[in-house]
Design a protein around this motif. Structure first.
Motif, PDB file in Angstrom:
ATOM      1  N   VAL A   1      -7.718   0.899   6.433  1.00 33.26           N
ATOM      2  CA  VAL A   1      -8.645   2.070   6.209  1.00 33.26           C
ATOM      3  C   VAL A   1      -9.031   2.860   7.867  1.00 33.26           C
TER       4      VAL A   1
ATOM      5  N   SER B   1       0.767  -1.047  -0.043  1.00 32.12           N
ATOM      6  CA  SER B   1       0.013   0.239  -0.026  1.00 32.12           C
ATOM      7  C   SER B   1       1.043   1.086   0.360  1.00 32.12           C
TER       8      SER B   1
ATOM      9  N   SER C   1     -16.328  -0.112  -0.863  1.00 29.45           N
ATOM     10  CA  SER C   1     -14.896   0.505  -0.970  1.00 29.45           C
ATOM     11  C   SER C   1     -13.755   0.798  -0.278  1.00 29.45           C
ATOM     12  N   ASN C   2     -12.689   1.699  -0.467  1.00 28.49           N
ATOM     13  CA  ASN C   2     -12.049   2.481   0.440  1.00 28.49           C
ATOM     14  C   ASN C   2     -12.347   3.580   1.174  1.00 28.49           C
TER      15      ASN C   2
ATOM     16  N   SER D   1      -6.762  -0.510  -4.497  1.00 27.12           N
ATOM     17  CA  SER D   1      -7.444  -0.401  -3.324  1.00 27.12           C
ATOM     18  C   SER D   1      -6.615  -1.072  -2.474  1.00 27.12           C
TER      19      SER D   1
ATOM     20  N   ILE E   1      -6.166   8.595  -0.641  1.00 26.72           N
ATOM     21  CA  ILE E   1      -6.924   7.359  -0.723  1.00 26.72           C
ATOM     22  C   ILE E   1      -7.268   6.988  -1.771  1.00 26.72           C
TER      23      ILE E   1
ATOM     24  N   GLU F   1     -15.981   3.227   2.969  1.00 23.30           N
ATOM     25  CA  GLU F   1     -15.533   3.273   4.617  1.00 23.30           C
ATOM     26  C   GLU F   1     -14.715   4.227   5.024  1.00 23.30           C
ATOM     27  N   ALA F   2     -13.635   5.216   3.749  1.00 19.73           N
ATOM     28  CA  ALA F   2     -13.579   6.408   4.554  1.00 19.73           C
ATOM     29  C   ALA F   2     -14.384   7.223   5.329  1.00 19.73           C
TER      30      ALA F   2
END
Length: 248
Positions: free
Chosen positions: A186, A142, A214-215, A182, A203, A218-219
């Motif tokens: 997170v 990442s 999805s990121n 992705s 992100i 979630e964010a």
């Protein structure tokens, strides 16, 4: 039939022996879970890239009994546990984890170098090897996006941090086509960014592809639940991230 009456001292001795055994039995009962814990940010300069931005890392692993869970909970703060079924646990423990992690990490670093550097193939391979060497203590792939941004700074002699007045961090892989892939963890990465007073946090922009998983989604949920004051910037490509920084 005669009954043997034990003395008070003997009863106490038995209890002294039995209680630790019972506790040990309870703690060693099987429990299969993955854990993810808040980590820290590190400058890309620590891994041999002459840039001003930072990548985010977290701590993760698995436990197989209650003692492990107690120990991990003692070591880390802001910890999440994710139950693993039997098949998931076997996959987690039996395949060559280091080999798989190294493959994906090498792939994202290679993509970052090829997307941002100039030179012949020998130069590319040497640069990739250098970054892999200096980043050996960090787990996962990442860091790719931030490595690529740092290399853009290095190649073009830029300083997106505006002489250290802006703290820039983020997470996401870099794919072969320079899109941002992705990642996991997170929540912990957002909390890490807040702890480090990050001004811009990138992100992956992936809601169109993954929806509720999805990121991006979630964010937003984590920011609302935790009341975080953090400038989160979703980007789909490396070019989007660079354009944002150039116009910040």
């Amino acid at each position: 039939m005669k009954f043997l009456k034990l003395s008070k001292e003997v009863n106490i001795s038995i209890a002294i022996i039995a209680i630790p055994l019972i506790i040990a039995y309870l703690l060693m009962r099987p429990l299969h879970e993955e854990y993810i814990a808040k980590g820290d940010i590190a400058p890309v300069s620590d891994i041999g890239v002459n840039g001003s931005v930072h990548f985010t890392y977290i701590y993760s692993g698995y436990i197989d009994n209650y003692f492990d869970k107690l120990y991990v909970s003692y070591l880390y703060k802001d910890l999440d546990f994710i139950p693993l079924d039997e098949e998931e646990f076997i996959m987690y423990t039996e395949y060559d984890d280091d080999m798989v992690v190294d493959y994906y990490k090498e792939e994202t670093i290679s993509n970052a170098v090829y997307a941002t550097s100039f030179g012949d193939d020998n130069d590319f391979e040497e640069r990739i090897d250098d970054i892999l060497y200096y980043s050996s203590e960090y787990y996962g792939d990442s860091l790719g996006l931030m490595v690529a941004i740092g290399l853009i700074e290095e190649v073009n002699q830029l300083d997106f941090s505006q002489n250290g007045t802006v703290t820039i961090a983020g997470t996401g892989t870099i794919e072969y086509d320079e899109t941002v892939g992705s990642i996991g963890g997170v929540r912990q990465k957002l909390l890490t960014a807040v702890d480090n007073n990050v001004d811009i946090f990138f992100i992956p922009k992936d809601e169109d592809d993954y929806g509720i998983y999805s990121n991006e989604r979630e964010a937003r949920r984590v920011i609302n639940e935790e009341g975080l004051d953090l400038n989160v910037v979703p980007v789909e490509t490396l070019e989007e991230a660079i354009n944002y920084l150039e116009n910040y």
